[in-house]
Design an enzyme around this catalytic site. Structure first.
Site: not given
Ligand code: AMP
Length: 286
Positions: A30, A33-35, A37, A61, A148-150
């Site tokens: 979405m 971006l961060h580390e 992603h 969503q 895996q975060k989600d």
């Protein structure tokens, strides 16, 4: 770096790449971006010939009172970051192209969609599955990279791909964290200084749960008590849920054995953060 907005343009680029015999890796995001992603992009770029990153804040969503309208974005910055990590193509579809007038379809993964985050975010996983199915149909990748975060999202999407015999291999990648343990998230920018200081408590609660499991605790209710006790001490952290569940069906068994998913969601002010750990019963016992 190519940027493509239209579905037909994306499909064309993908057909062309497949025609050349290229392997396509796909990282749906979405944006902002961060580390976390970027670690998915690293992996996709390492394993494929063409790495496609989609940036789309999917209205389906988000619930009516959620942060769809305020979701952070910076497309220019995202493109530079993605390119520098090996992304070849950014796909930025408009909501009107993905959901034109007359759009009526939805994809659901029953039961799993109602557990954990699904309890307080009704319709969320239906929105996720619907957009990911459509993006996969357009991008047509060989491999799909998820964080895996989600954890629940990854479990549900793996189920969808398997159930629907979709020809894509799903790769779940480890959670990238800040030095103090907070899982990276686009939503972390919403936190005030004080909330940011408190936010690692969610991870600390999960770690306490993992410790009690490794010492041989097998009762999920007692593990949950341990995790809740850590959160209770923190003012400003409002619990949505924190659970110890079976990673296969996301249910709470009477007694746990083997791998256990510890997952939680906590509000800090108006920001809801999630995190999880995969733990093991008795892993720390001699
Ligand atoms: P989002 O932009 O939040 O929809 O996330 C896009 C993808 O990046 C999803 O597969 C997420 O699970 C993954 N992701 C988000 N944050 C992290 C993180 N801290 N570590 C690893 N993957 C992440």
């Amino acid at each position: 770096l190519r940027t493509i907005k239209s579905l037909s343009g994306m499909r064309g680029a993908s057909e062309e790449a497949r025609g050349r015999g290229s392997r396509i890796g796909f990282v749906p995001t979405m944006g902002f971006l961060h580390e976390g992603h970027l670690s998915l992009i690293d992996r996709a770029a390492g394993e494929n010939d063409l790495t496609v990153v989609s940036i789309f804040v999917n209205p389906l969503q988000f619930g009516p009172s959620e942060d769809f309208r305020s979701y952070p974005s910076d497309l220019k910055r995202d493109k530079v970051l993605a390119r520098d990590r090996g992304c070849d193509l950014v796909f930025v579809p408009a909501a009107e192209s993905l959901y034109p007038p007359g759009f009526r379809s939805a994809v659901r993964v029953k039961e799993l969609e109602n557990k954990l985050c699904g309890k307080t975010r009704p319709g969320h996983f239906e929105g996720v599955c619907t957009v990911v199915m459509k993006l996969l149909n357009v991008v047509s990748p060989h491999a799909l990279y998820l964080g895996q975060k989600d954890a629940q999202q990854a479990i549900i999407l793996k189920r969808m791909v398997k159930d629907m015999a979709m020809d894509v291999s799903v790769k779940a990648c480890p959670i990238v964290r800040e030095p103090d343990g907070l899982a990276m998230s686009s939503r972390n920018v919403y936190l005030t200084k004080q909330q940011r200081e408190q936010a690692p408590v969610l991870r600390q609660a999960l770690l306490a749960g993992a410790r009690s499991l490794s010492q041989g605790e097998t009762d999920p209710v007692r593990v949950r008590k341990v995790m809740r006790a850590v959160l209770r001490g923190k003012q400003g952290a409002r619990l949505d849920y924190i659970e110890a569940v079976d990673p296969e069906n996301l249910e709470r068994p009477r007694r746990m054995s083997g791998r256990v998913l510890l997952a939680g969601a906590v509000w800090f002010g108006r920001t809801r953060l999630i995190d999880n750990i995969m733990a093991k019963v008795g892993a720390g016992r001699r």
